[in-house]
Scaffold this motif. Structure first.
Motif, PDB file in Angstrom:
ATOM      1  N   ILE A 190      87.798  -5.955  37.798  1.00  0.00           N
ATOM      2  CA  ILE A 190      86.414  -5.882  37.342  1.00  0.00           C
ATOM      3  C   ILE A 190      85.734  -7.238  37.433  1.00  0.00           C
ATOM      4  O   ILE A 190      84.687  -7.385  38.051  1.00  0.00           O
ATOM      5  CB  ILE A 190      86.367  -5.355  35.886  1.00  0.00           C
ATOM      6  CG1 ILE A 190      87.026  -3.978  35.817  1.00  0.00           C
ATOM      7  CG2 ILE A 190      84.933  -5.296  35.389  1.00  0.00           C
ATOM      8  CD1 ILE A 190      87.235  -3.476  34.418  1.00  0.00           C
ATOM      9  N   VAL A 191      86.342  -8.250  36.820  1.00  0.00           N
ATOM     10  CA  VAL A 191      85.746  -9.588  36.848  1.00  0.00           C
ATOM     11  C   VAL A 191      85.802 -10.152  38.258  1.00  0.00           C
ATOM     12  O   VAL A 191      84.816 -10.693  38.768  1.00  0.00           O
ATOM     13  CB  VAL A 191      86.467 -10.529  35.857  1.00  0.00           C
ATOM     14  CG1 VAL A 191      85.923 -11.953  35.985  1.00  0.00           C
ATOM     15  CG2 VAL A 191      86.295 -10.016  34.437  1.00  0.00           C
ATOM     16  N   ASN A 192      86.971 -10.021  38.901  1.00  0.00           N
ATOM     17  CA  ASN A 192      87.124 -10.400  40.304  1.00  0.00           C
ATOM     18  C   ASN A 192      87.312  -9.120  41.112  1.00  0.00           C
ATOM     19  O   ASN A 192      88.242  -8.361  40.854  1.00  0.00           O
ATOM     20  CB  ASN A 192      88.322 -11.328  40.487  1.00  0.00           C
ATOM     21  CG  ASN A 192      88.154 -12.624  39.722  1.00  0.00           C
ATOM     22  OD1 ASN A 192      87.105 -13.262  39.781  1.00  0.00           O
ATOM     23  ND2 ASN A 192      89.179 -13.026  38.983  1.00  0.00           N
ATOM     24  N   ILE A 193      86.445  -8.898  42.066  1.00  0.00           N
ATOM     25  CA  ILE A 193      86.490  -7.645  42.825  1.00  0.00           C
ATOM     26  C   ILE A 193      87.827  -7.490  43.533  1.00  0.00           C
ATOM     27  O   ILE A 193      88.422  -6.423  43.538  1.00  0.00           O
ATOM     28  CB  ILE A 193      85.333  -7.600  43.842  1.00  0.00           C
ATOM     29  CG1 ILE A 193      84.005  -7.633  43.114  1.00  0.00           C
ATOM     30  CG2 ILE A 193      85.418  -6.343  44.703  1.00  0.00           C
ATOM     31  CD1 ILE A 193      82.805  -7.773  44.019  1.00  0.00           C
ATOM     32  N   ALA A 194      88.311  -8.582  44.132  1.00  0.00           N
ATOM     33  CA  ALA A 194      89.606  -8.542  44.822  1.00  0.00           C
ATOM     34  C   ALA A 194      90.223  -9.924  44.784  1.00  0.00           C
ATOM     35  O   ALA A 194      89.527 -10.946  44.835  1.00  0.00           O
ATOM     36  CB  ALA A 194      89.434  -8.072  46.264  1.00  0.00           C
ATOM     37  N   GLN A 200      91.913 -12.677  30.438  1.00  0.00           N
ATOM     38  CA  GLN A 200      91.473 -12.110  31.705  1.00  0.00           C
ATOM     39  C   GLN A 200      91.981 -12.914  32.887  1.00  0.00           C
ATOM     40  O   GLN A 200      92.380 -12.375  33.913  1.00  0.00           O
ATOM     41  CB  GLN A 200      89.942 -12.053  31.741  1.00  0.00           C
ATOM     42  CG  GLN A 200      89.365 -11.558  33.054  1.00  0.00           C
ATOM     43  CD  GLN A 200      89.756 -10.132  33.372  1.00  0.00           C
ATOM     44  OE1 GLN A 200      89.721  -9.258  32.509  1.00  0.00           O
ATOM     45  NE2 GLN A 200      90.132  -9.867  34.607  1.00  0.00           N
ATOM     46  N   ASP A 201      91.997 -14.236  32.736  1.00  0.00           N
ATOM     47  CA  ASP A 201      92.365 -15.123  33.843  1.00  0.00           C
ATOM     48  C   ASP A 201      93.785 -15.662  33.770  1.00  0.00           C
ATOM     49  O   ASP A 201      94.333 -16.082  34.787  1.00  0.00           O
ATOM     50  CB  ASP A 201      91.399 -16.316  33.915  1.00  0.00           C
ATOM     51  CG  ASP A 201      89.979 -15.887  34.242  1.00  0.00           C
ATOM     52  OD1 ASP A 201      89.814 -14.823  34.860  1.00  0.00           O
ATOM     53  OD2 ASP A 201      89.053 -16.610  33.863  1.00  0.00           O
ATOM     54  N   LEU A 242     100.255 -18.594  35.902  1.00  0.00           N
ATOM     55  CA  LEU A 242      99.464 -18.429  37.121  1.00  0.00           C
ATOM     56  C   LEU A 242      98.182 -17.682  36.760  1.00  0.00           C
ATOM     57  O   LEU A 242      98.093 -17.062  35.694  1.00  0.00           O
ATOM     58  CB  LEU A 242     100.255 -17.626  38.158  1.00  0.00           C
ATOM     59  CG  LEU A 242      99.782 -17.663  39.620  1.00  0.00           C
ATOM     60  CD1 LEU A 242      99.868 -19.074  40.194  1.00  0.00           C
ATOM     61  CD2 LEU A 242     100.607 -16.706  40.472  1.00  0.00           C
ATOM     62  N   HIS A 243      97.197 -17.742  37.654  1.00  0.00           N
ATOM     63  CA  HIS A 243      96.008 -16.908  37.460  1.00  0.00           C
ATOM     64  C   HIS A 243      96.467 -15.450  37.426  1.00  0.00           C
ATOM     65  O   HIS A 243      97.263 -15.015  38.265  1.00  0.00           O
ATOM     66  CB  HIS A 243      95.016 -17.135  38.605  1.00  0.00           C
ATOM     67  CG  HIS A 243      93.699 -16.474  38.388  1.00  0.00           C
ATOM     68  ND1 HIS A 243      93.512 -15.105  38.543  1.00  0.00           N
ATOM     69  CD2 HIS A 243      92.488 -16.974  38.015  1.00  0.00           C
ATOM     70  CE1 HIS A 243      92.256 -14.805  38.283  1.00  0.00           C
ATOM     71  NE2 HIS A 243      91.607 -15.921  37.960  1.00  0.00           N
ATOM     72  N   ALA A 244      95.974 -14.699  36.448  1.00  0.00           N
ATOM     73  CA  ALA A 244      96.488 -13.352  36.200  1.00  0.00           C
ATOM     74  C   ALA A 244      96.328 -12.425  37.408  1.00  0.00           C
ATOM     75  O   ALA A 244      97.245 -11.673  37.754  1.00  0.00           O
ATOM     76  CB  ALA A 244      95.783 -12.750  34.984  1.00  0.00           C
ATOM     77  N   ASP A 245      95.177 -12.471  38.068  1.00  0.00           N
ATOM     78  CA  ASP A 245      94.954 -11.597  39.225  1.00  0.00           C
ATOM     79  C   ASP A 245      95.807 -12.016  40.417  1.00  0.00           C
ATOM     80  O   ASP A 245      96.265 -11.171  41.193  1.00  0.00           O
ATOM     81  CB  ASP A 245      93.470 -11.595  39.614  1.00  0.00           C
ATOM     82  CG  ASP A 245      92.602 -10.945  38.549  1.00  0.00           C
ATOM     83  OD1 ASP A 245      93.137 -10.159  37.751  1.00  0.00           O
ATOM     84  OD2 ASP A 245      91.383 -11.216  38.517  1.00  0.00           O
ATOM     85  N   SER A 283      85.067 -13.316  43.719  1.00  0.00           N
ATOM     86  CA  SER A 283      84.510 -13.217  42.378  1.00  0.00           C
ATOM     87  C   SER A 283      83.448 -12.129  42.287  1.00  0.00           C
ATOM     88  O   SER A 283      82.721 -11.858  43.248  1.00  0.00           O
ATOM     89  CB  SER A 283      83.905 -14.557  41.964  1.00  0.00           C
ATOM     90  OG  SER A 283      83.263 -14.444  40.711  1.00  0.00           O
ATOM     91  N   GLY A 284      83.363 -11.545  41.098  1.00  0.00           N
ATOM     92  CA  GLY A 284      82.354 -10.515  40.874  1.00  0.00           C
ATOM     93  C   GLY A 284      81.146 -11.034  40.108  1.00  0.00           C
ATOM     94  O   GLY A 284      80.308 -10.239  39.665  1.00  0.00           O
TER      95      GLY A 284
END
Length: 355
Positions: A162-166, A307-308, A319-322, A175-176
């Motif tokens: 959601i926050v980052n599209i991909a 979130q991150d 690490l960054h979560a995504d 980024s979103g």
């Protein structure tokens, strides 16, 4: 202008005929194409002046519309798209289309976008003639050969959110923030227009919705093109989560945001662009990709600090979560698609494929 007027008139008469056929279908409770043909064909030809093939296409269009919903009368708009098949449309070359109208056959100049490098032999099946905003568009079905399949030397994992599209397993983040700002602005405008309730406001609402769809489509095209290009340049397969039947838990504050983005469209764009480039696409199990540590494999809800931020409660890997989720997705792809992997292409910190 004469050709345009002839084509627009053809669209209008065709849809008038469709409305007549629809009334008969609804009244007689006859929805099959053969049954409607016996009832309507001669009258449609004599009354509306349509050619034999146009009459057949009109009956087919009405029959198709009643395939799933038969309780209500179907009404066709004045300028609803009409179908041109191979008997109604042919190409002398890619710049000239021979089209049948109610005034006879005409040869119409055709302009393709600069990006559309087409060959005549790839144009197949039927086309839709669309009248939109004073312009006529011919929507063609094009056959494109799939790219020569590559032998991937690794996997590029893609995590959608959601926050980052991909986010890719390489750590590239789409980024979103920009699209979220557009969403908020559009939502405010829509809310104000809906309160007005005037005809002008409704027209503006329709334009706003179309503009929002175009914006989403463009962003998804840009992201998918970049992802496929990276996979092609590094000779890797693409792995994404298989979300069929999967309902993610979304906070109340994120429901509108989550529902506003066309994730299925983005997935579809990646898949068809990958096919054209010969890149395999693997769907993996989405469960716990955001809670699993890509370093040691420990799964815990507490690993996702925010979130991150991802911080493993067992090995303290951070690490960054995504990015962490994308690495997990890439790693799981090896279970479904065993391939020989060169160490240089395998994401840093990911468990060995053998494990």
């Amino acid at each position: 202008q004469e050709q345009k007027a002839s084509l627009v008139k053809t669209i209008e008469i065709f849809n008038e005929a469709c409305n007549y056929i629809s009334q008969i279908a609804h009244k007689e409770k006859t929805f099959g194409q053969v049954g409607l043909h016996h009832i309507c064909y001669r009258y449609v030809r004599d009354t509306y002046g349509l050619s034999a093939q146009f009459a057949v296409r009109a009956i087919g269009k009405v029959s198709e519309s009643y395939r799933f919903e038969r309780s209500k009368l179907h009404v066709f708009k004045k300028h609803s798209a009409i179908v041109y098949d191979q008997r109604l449309l042919s190409f002398r070359n890619l710049s000239l289309a021979s089209m049948l109208t109610v005034s006879g056959r005409i040869k119409v100049p055709v302009v393709f976008g600069a990006y559309a490098k087409l060959e005549q032999r790839r144009i197949t099946g039927q086309a839709d003639l669309v009248y939109q905003k004073g312009n006529l568009f011919l929507c063609l079905v094009i056959e494109l050969p799939e790219g020569i399949p590559i032998k991937p030397t690794g996997v590029l994992g893609i995590d959608m959110g959601i926050v980052n599209i991909a986010t890719t397993s390489d750590g590239e983040i789409f980024s979103g923030k920009t699209v979220d700002a557009v969403r908020l602005r559009t939502t405010r405008l829509k809310s104000a227009l809906q309160k007005q309730g005037t005809k002008s406001a409704k027209r503006h609402l329709k334009k706003l919705s179309e503009r929002e769809r175009r914006f989403k489509k463009n962003v998804n095209h840009v992201i998918s093109k970049r992802i496929v290009l990276v996979a092609k340049d590094t000779e890797r397969a693409i792995a994404m989560e298989n979300l069929t039947g999967f309902r993610p838990t979304v906070r109340h504050s994120q429901r509108e945001q989550f529902g506003k983005w066309a994730f299925n469209q983005l997935r579809g764009f990646i898949e068809y662009k990958a096919k054209l480039s010969g890149i395999p696409v693997v769907a993996v199990d989405p469960r716990y990709t955001s809670q699993e540590c890509s370093q040691c494999g420990h799964i815990a809800r507490s690993n996702r600090k925010s979130q991150d931020t991802f911080l493993c409660s067992q090995c303290s890997f951070s690490l960054h979560a995504d990015h962490n989720a994308a690495i997990n997705i890439a790693s799981r792809a090896f279970v479904d698609m065993p391939i020989a992997v060169h160490p240089a292409f395998f994401p840093l910190g990911t468990a060995s494929p053998a494990l």
